[in-house]
Design a protein around this motif. Sequence first.
Motif, short mmCIF file in Angstrom:
data_model
loop_
_atom_site.label_atom_id
_atom_site.label_comp_id
_atom_site.label_asym_id
_atom_site.label_seq_id
_atom_site.Cartn_x
_atom_site.Cartn_y
_atom_site.Cartn_z
N UNK A 127 10.25 -101.69 21.73
CA UNK A 127 9.36 -102.29 21.83
C UNK A 127 8.46 -101.96 22.89
N UNK A 128 9.14 -102.11 23.97
CA UNK A 128 8.46 -102.04 25.82
C UNK A 128 7.91 -100.20 26.40
N UNK A 129 8.83 -100.03 25.06
CA UNK A 129 8.63 -98.12 25.73
C UNK A 129 7.45 -97.80 24.48
N UNK A 130 7.34 -98.49 23.38
CA UNK A 130 6.05 -98.28 22.99
C UNK A 130 5.12 -98.94 22.90
N UNK A 131 5.66 -100.22 24.05
CA UNK A 131 4.01 -100.36 24.75
C UNK A 131 3.11 -99.44 25.55
N UNK A 132 3.93 -99.11 26.23
CA UNK A 132 3.58 -97.70 27.31
C UNK A 132 3.27 -96.35 26.93
N UNK A 133 3.90 -96.17 25.45
CA UNK A 133 3.54 -95.14 24.63
C UNK A 133 1.78 -95.52 24.38
N UNK A 134 1.37 -96.66 23.27
CA UNK A 134 0.21 -97.70 23.13
C UNK A 134 -0.57 -97.26 24.42
N UNK A 135 -0.31 -97.39 25.79
CA UNK A 135 -1.13 -97.39 26.94
C UNK A 135 -1.25 -96.06 27.11
N UNK A 136 -0.47 -94.84 26.33
CA UNK A 136 -0.52 -93.72 27.40
C UNK A 136 -2.11 -93.30 26.44
N UNK A 137 -2.27 -93.34 24.73
CA UNK A 137 -2.74 -93.32 24.12
C UNK A 137 -3.79 -93.81 24.25
N UNK A 138 -3.97 -95.07 24.54
CA UNK A 138 -5.42 -95.55 24.83
C UNK A 138 -6.01 -95.64 26.47
N UNK A 139 -5.24 -94.70 27.24
CA UNK A 139 -5.97 -94.87 28.30
C UNK A 139 -5.76 -95.78 29.22
N UNK A 140 -4.36 -96.78 29.08
CA UNK A 140 -4.49 -98.21 30.14
C UNK A 140 -4.29 -97.56 31.16
N UNK A 141 -4.75 -98.66 31.91
CA UNK A 141 -4.75 -98.42 33.56
C UNK A 141 -3.59 -98.63 34.20
N UNK A 142 -3.34 -98.25 35.20
CA UNK A 142 -1.59 -97.95 35.58
C UNK A 142 -1.16 -99.34 36.45
N UNK A 143 -1.82 -100.43 36.28
CA UNK A 143 -1.27 -101.17 36.70
C UNK A 143 -0.69 -102.05 35.62
N UNK A 144 -1.20 -102.16 34.11
CA UNK A 144 -0.86 -102.80 33.35
C UNK A 144 0.38 -101.84 32.27
#
Length: 468
Positions: A415-432
């Motif tokens: 579940x957490x890794x999928x959040x990371x993947x979504x963050x990478x796809x949406x250019x989420x900031x590094x701190x998040x």
Amino acid sequence: MHNDTIVALATPSGSGAIAVIRLSGNDAITIASKCFKSVSNKDLNKQATHTIHLGHVIDNNRTIDEVLVSVFKDPNSYTGENVVEISCHGSSYIQQEIIQLFLREGCRMATAGEFTLRAFLNGKLDLSQAEAVADLISSDNEASHQIAMQQMRGGFSSEIAKLREELLNFASLIELELDFAEEDVEFADRTQFKALIERINFVLKRLIDSFAVGNVIKNGIPVAIVGEPNVGKSTLLNALLNEDRAIVSEIAGTTRDTIEDEISIGGIGFRFIDTAGIRETEDVVESIGIKKTFEKIEQAQVVMFLVSSAQLAVDKEAIKTITIEIEKVKNKFPQKQLLVILNKIDQITDSELADIRTALHSKATQVIPISAKTGFGVEQLTNKLLNLINTGALRNNETIVTNSRHYDALLKAFEEVQKVQYGLETDLSGDLLAIDIRQALYHFGEITGEITNDDLLGNIFANFCIGK
């Protein structure tokens, strides 16, 4: 962490040819030497590690037993401490006399799993390997033994550790970026990071999916044998077990309660449940048995619906009744694997068998003709049961998850890794991104014991036997 010396019986309690008493701790060799007199006057304290010595256990001037003493010096022992194993004669009296002697000399009785707990705390095993020790002890078929051995050798933990290390490397680079946030630099290559996350997702999903197979292999596959009274359910159970486990008679309703037994087929454990016949009845006791039948079907993974082909051959109307009953089971338990077994084919002709199979084929996914009495078709039935279980991963020696704690941690990590993947796809900031990565790393660490607490260790090792 305890630094005292512990002692326990390492073999099953009761009388036997040989018993093994184990000591572990800094003073294990010193304490053992006080109570041991070598036949060649050796001093245990001066002996090399991994050596065996013949002598006697002495309590003051009284000889308790002639024994073999094995010496293992830290850190080259199971627990990572000094370990002494005493092989004595298996008399319960001798066992207790020796243990009581060591307790008087300063040892403490080991708690459940304390030897393996010390091995974990001293870095000899990680937590998943330690849990595999208990699985290995309880394994009762080839498949569960193979999985436990692979896990104890570190197959599962090494796979998790590799993923965690790679993720940790990228996490360090992300954290480094946060230190230079004002300069807007990128230390972590986002393209490589995406590829890593996709690979981690793939591996985690494979491990999570393997739990469905691993869990049934570890605990045995429950198979319910159901059908109308007097169709040969108990005879089939006896044929599968190759022994007279269930009472067989011509009287309908003989089986009033469920009967269970286990056998190994192709290295896989199967737990067969012979149930009371399903029919309308005013018998109170038999009614309770029928109610239990439906409860057992709920618990089973495979349902074998047994039909008497001899009865159907002479009563064509009975086929309609049987197809209705099969439909009831299929509709009530759609997620169950259903096999329709045509029993007593030794009592009908080939043409009658063909007609019955044609009539039932549309109502059942699998129709298997057998004669439980003569044994004809029983081997085909056992092969069909094996084919229902996905043992491909087992044959290919892939990692299979059998522990519910590991399964839960893998789900959370996924579940957490999928959040990371979504963050990478949406250019989420590094701190998040860093927050989700830390959580994923935390759940990976839970599996191998890099992150743990006293309550977790207490729950795990409380299920071990004393002396392991």
